[in-house]
Each structure stands twice: as structure tokens, then as C-alpha cells.
Design an enzyme around this catalytic site. Structure first.
Site, PDB file in Angstrom:
ATOM      1  N   SER A 187       0.852  -1.189   0.000  1.00 14.59           N
ATOM      2  CA  SER A 187       0.000   0.000   0.000  1.00 14.59           C
ATOM      3  C   SER A 187       0.887   1.238   0.000  1.00 14.59           C
ATOM      4  O   SER A 187       2.003   1.213   0.525  1.00 14.59           O
ATOM      5  CB  SER A 187      -0.895   0.015   1.244  1.00 14.59           C
ATOM      6  OG  SER A 187      -1.577   1.249   1.370  1.00 14.59           O
ATOM      7  N   TYR A 225      -2.438  -0.412  10.770  1.00 13.31           N
ATOM      8  CA  TYR A 225      -2.473  -0.726   9.335  1.00 13.31           C
ATOM      9  C   TYR A 225      -1.233  -0.168   8.640  1.00 13.31           C
ATOM     10  O   TYR A 225      -0.567  -0.868   7.862  1.00 13.31           O
ATOM     11  CB  TYR A 225      -3.738  -0.147   8.703  1.00 13.31           C
ATOM     12  CG  TYR A 225      -3.801  -0.338   7.200  1.00 13.31           C
ATOM     13  CD1 TYR A 225      -4.215  -1.540   6.657  1.00 13.31           C
ATOM     14  CD2 TYR A 225      -3.426   0.694   6.332  1.00 13.31           C
ATOM     15  CE1 TYR A 225      -4.266  -1.729   5.279  1.00 13.31           C
ATOM     16  CE2 TYR A 225      -3.473   0.520   4.961  1.00 13.31           C
ATOM     17  CZ  TYR A 225      -3.890  -0.694   4.443  1.00 13.31           C
ATOM     18  OH  TYR A 225      -3.918  -0.869   3.082  1.00 13.31           O
TER      19      TYR A 225
END
Length: 256
Positions: free
Chosen positions: A144, A157
Site C-alpha cells: 500500500s 495498518y
């Protein structure tokens, strides 16, 4: 369905039942790959595999909770029993849930790190034990842009994706002499069920990431960031850390 010179290669794809994983499964099936589809939702997984098979593809559904190591071992063994080899592993499964850096609960930490980082490490270890003797194979990790731009409210995260990138880089350097390719695909905000509550961010569809994953398999790259606009944002964040901190502190990207 179509085929390529890689027709018949065997791919394990995690997180295959929805979002990027589901669209990637269709993209790879069109290109003639043999697929082993892993996800927790058995019904959705079975329907996807059945639909691919009806269209002339070949997909084996293996319901799997990737946070359970015994199920990862079962996934690898079922792939070998059914197809006899593993050519590509795509670590796509991931979860995100908002929680501040100062207050993450233990279950939150375990869920995010377990799914996004620990499980890919364990599954890759299991797969490499079969790739290394052949001196052939490809690990594709879906990371990501959060590994570059850490938005408030997503501390665990973000940490999992920073860890993924660091682990991916080390793995790539270790595997190169052994003939194993390692690639990282780093999406920004993508229109999937995971981002359905996010407001105010332009998003591309999951088919963009699916096509990049398919291309990386045939034309290996170290890392692909998508969409391209995120490269500019990453460069800005790196060049101007003070203003970036001020902007990010004032704006919580995720709305849950």
C-alpha cells in the site's frame, strides 16, 4: 478464456473472494493461469471458482483463514496435491480498521498485523520450500502507499504495510541468487468494499490493480505504485516533511 506463453502456470491468490482479489482472479483466469483461490468466505469463493470454470478457466477454491498456520499449510499441500507445483504466490489478503496510534487494543493489533504481515510471511515461507529447489517462482506482495504516507487513525495498518515493504525488499535481495522473483504492488485508494466509507478521495477501480499484478507476473518489477499520482504525493511528503505533517494531522483520510 484466453491464454499466454505462461498458460498452465499455477498461482495461489489470497483474499480472492472480493475486491482486488476477485477481479485479479478473473484477470489471471483470462490469461490462462491455473488458480488456487484462498479466502475465508467459502460460499463466495466457491461461486467465484465455479463461474471461472464455467467460462473455461481452471480454479480450485480452498477456504482459508490465513491467520491460522495449519490452514496455510493445508492450502499449500492442496495446491501441490491438485496441480503438482506452485509457480506464483500472490499475497493479496488484507484488512484495515481505524484506531489511533495511542490506543490500539490487543485484538486490533493481532488482527491487522496477523493478516497483513505475519500471514504473508508464513505462507511465503511454506511456498518457498517448494520453489527454491526448482530455482524458479515468483512472490507478488500487495502492499500500500500507506507504507510511504501514514495517515492518522490507521497506525497499525500503516505499520503493517511499512513492514510488508521492508520484508519484501529483504526477501527480494535474498531470493535473487536463488532464481526466485519478488515484486511489490503498492496501491493507493482503490474502489473496493474496504474503502466504501471513504469520502472525498478519487479512486480507480480494482481492475487497475488486477492488470498491474498480471503484468508484473510476466514482466517482473521491484515495485509498482498505482495510480501514478501517488508517486507525486510520496515525493512531496518526502521533500516537505514539516508541511506534510501539518496537513495530515489536520485531515483524517479514513471515515469509518
Amino acid at each position: 478464456m484466453g491464454s499466454t506463453k505462461h498458460d498452465g502456470d499455477v498461482i495461489i491468490l489470497t483474499g480472492a473472494s472480493s475486491g482486488i482479489g476477485e477481479v485479479t482472479a478473473w484477470e489471471l483466469a483470462k490469461r490462462g493461469y491455473r488458480l488456487v483461490l484462498a479466502a475465508r468466505r467459502a460460499d463466495d469463493l466457491g461461486q467465484l471458482a465455479g463461474a471461472i470454470t464455467q467460462r473455461g478457466g481452471l480454479a480450485l477454491p480452498v477456504p482459508t483463514d490465513i491467520c491460522v498456520e495449519a490452514q496455510l499449510e493445508r492450502l499449500v499441500q492442496m495446491t501441490l496435491d491438485h496441480f503438482g507445483r506452485i509457480d506464483v504466490l500472490i499475497n493479496n489478503a488484507g484488512v484495515a480498521k481505524a484506531q489511533d496510534a495511542a490506543t490500539p487494543t490487543n485484538p486490533h493489533i493481532d488482527m491487522i498485523l496477523g493478516t497483513n504481515l505475519i500471514a504473508p510471511m508464513r505462507l511465503t515461507r511454506a511456498v518457498l520450500s517448494h520453489m527454491i529447489p526448482r530455482r524458479s517462482g515468483h512472490i507478488v506482495n500487495v502492499g500500500s502507499v500507506a507504507s510511504y504516507i501514514s495517515a492518522p487513525g490507521q497506525a497499525v495498518y500503516n505499520a503493517s504495510k511499512h513492514g510488508m515493504r521492508a520484508w519484501n525488499d529483504t526477501l527480494r535481495r535474498e531470493m535473487k541468487p536463488l532464481g526466485i522473483k519478488v515484486s511489490l504492488v503498492s496501491p493507493g485508494f482503490i474502489r473496493t468494499p474496504m474503502t466504501e466509507t471513504v469520502r472525498g478521495m478519487p479512486m480507480v477501480g480494482p481492475e487497475t490493480v488486477a492488470r498491474i499484478i498480471a503484468k508484473v507476473i510476466t514482466h517482473p518489477q521491484r515495485e509498482v505504485i498505482t495510480p501514478m499520482a501517488y508517486k507525486f504525493l510520496i515525493a512531496l511528503t518526502t521533500a516537505f516533511p514539516g508541511p506534510s505533517d501539518a496537513v495530515m494531522s489536520a485531515w483524517r483520510v479514513w471515515k469509518w
